[in-house]
Design an enzyme around this catalytic site. Sequence first.
Site, PDB file in Angstrom:
ATOM      1  N   HIS A 105       0.754  -1.104  -0.158  1.00  0.00           N
ATOM      2  CA  HIS A 105       0.120  -0.062  -0.097  1.00  0.00           C
ATOM      3  C   HIS A 105       0.910   1.283   0.017  1.00  0.00           C
ATOM      4  O   HIS A 105       1.864   1.376   0.580  1.00  0.00           O
ATOM      5  CB  HIS A 105      -0.802   0.067   1.309  1.00  0.00           C
ATOM      6  CG  HIS A 105      -1.920   1.041   1.330  1.00  0.00           C
ATOM      7  ND1 HIS A 105      -3.016   0.938   0.367  1.00  0.00           N
ATOM      8  CD2 HIS A 105      -1.964   2.263   1.948  1.00  0.00           C
ATOM      9  CE1 HIS A 105      -3.801   2.111   0.714  1.00  0.00           C
ATOM     10  NE2 HIS A 105      -3.151   2.830   1.520  1.00  0.00           N
ATOM     11  N   GLU A 176       8.735   0.923  -3.661  1.00  0.00           N
ATOM     12  CA  GLU A 176       7.842  -0.311  -3.698  1.00  0.00           C
ATOM     13  C   GLU A 176       8.450  -1.548  -4.363  1.00  0.00           C
ATOM     14  O   GLU A 176       8.401  -2.546  -3.823  1.00  0.00           O
ATOM     15  CB  GLU A 176       6.415  -0.124  -4.309  1.00  0.00           C
ATOM     16  CG  GLU A 176       5.609   0.891  -3.517  1.00  0.00           C
ATOM     17  CD  GLU A 176       4.302   1.135  -4.341  1.00  0.00           C
ATOM     18  OE1 GLU A 176       3.622   0.156  -5.020  1.00  0.00           O
ATOM     19  OE2 GLU A 176       3.680   2.236  -4.160  1.00  0.00           O
TER      20      GLU A 176
HETATM   21  C1  GRF Z   1       1.053   0.817  -6.292  1.00  0.00           C
HETATM   22  O1  GRF Z   1       1.272   2.252  -5.874  1.00  0.00           O
HETATM   23  C2  GRF Z   1       0.587  -0.242  -5.092  1.00  0.00           C
HETATM   24  O2  GRF Z   1       1.263   0.277  -3.861  1.00  0.00           O
HETATM   25  C3  GRF Z   1      -0.789   0.082  -5.109  1.00  0.00           C
HETATM   26  O3  GRF Z   1      -1.363   0.265  -6.217  1.00  0.00           O
HETATM   27  C4  GRF Z   1      -0.178   0.687  -7.340  1.00  0.00           C
HETATM   28  C5  GRF Z   1       0.068  -0.403  -8.274  1.00  0.00           C
HETATM   29  O4  GRF Z   1       0.807   0.114  -9.305  1.00  0.00           O
HETATM   30  N1  GRF Z   1      -1.675  -0.793  -4.281  1.00  0.00           N
HETATM   31  P1  GRF Z   1       1.472  -1.085 -10.291  1.00  0.00           P
HETATM   32  O5  GRF Z   1       0.187  -1.507 -10.885  1.00  0.00           O
HETATM   33  O6  GRF Z   1       2.049  -2.194  -9.628  1.00  0.00           O
HETATM   34  O7  GRF Z   1       2.194  -0.159 -11.264  1.00  0.00           O
END
Ligand code: GRF
Length: 245
Positions: A105, A176
């Site tokens: 998240h 992330e």
């Molecule tokens: C990311 O920011 C994740 O943390 C959130 O949704 C976004 C998804 O991005 N849950 P992606 O599809 O992985 O590029």
Amino acid sequence: MRNILILASGSGSNAAALVEYVKTKMPGTRIAVGCNRTPEKAGVYAKMEKLKVDTHYLPSPGMDFSAMRNFLANSDVGFDLILLAGYMRILPDDIVEKHNIINIHPSILPFVYKGSENAYKDALDNGDLKTGCTVHRVTPDVDGGQILAQIGFEIPDKVLADYDLDTLKAIGLAHEHALYPLVMRNLLQNNRKDFSINMSTVQFIAGQLLKSRGLNIVMKNYQTIIPSTDKENPSVFKSWNAKVR
Ligand code: GRF
């Protein structure tokens, strides 16, 4: 042999980061990917095609999760871990309770933007000086499960000055993509309930990713993990996010 299922709904950059990590560092792990949207609406299909991984279309209209239930019931393997990677549906309790599921998240849970679909935008809109991302266990309480790892960082002045959401998202996603695979590896390989992630490693990888993506932003003033035991004490976040300028 380990089996993982990645569920995504959108561009699939986290899914791609997880798959790339598995392919290079965790041989012997089998990957399945599912998406609730069609290929026209979700970039994850194209990304997976490049990585030679099939994406299963698992629509969930309304609250009908029968495609997902059938897929889980009929798959020849039990999934050791299900990773939500930008999966924009709330899974029903029976699926959540039966499986080992984690999510990433884009905010510092439990303090801010729980349940938000656009938490980096929320951070900018609210003039926050800091943001971050959190990997947590998935429970029926949306974004409320046990925190496994999180990283916080200052929103660079450049982003605040230009009000550039795309830049902030790119920075957030680099973090992330650095963090999520490490959590996955810890959970799968070491089977550890408690583990620590070396934050300098995450920062280093995120820095490399930013550079390789053409973003010349030097990140500073990282925060280490905020213990989940501080859940009852939001003042920790308030002081962490204090508007010092
Ligand atoms: C990311 O920011 C994740 O943390 C959130 O949704 C976004 C998804 O991005 N849950 P992606 O599809 O992985 O590029």
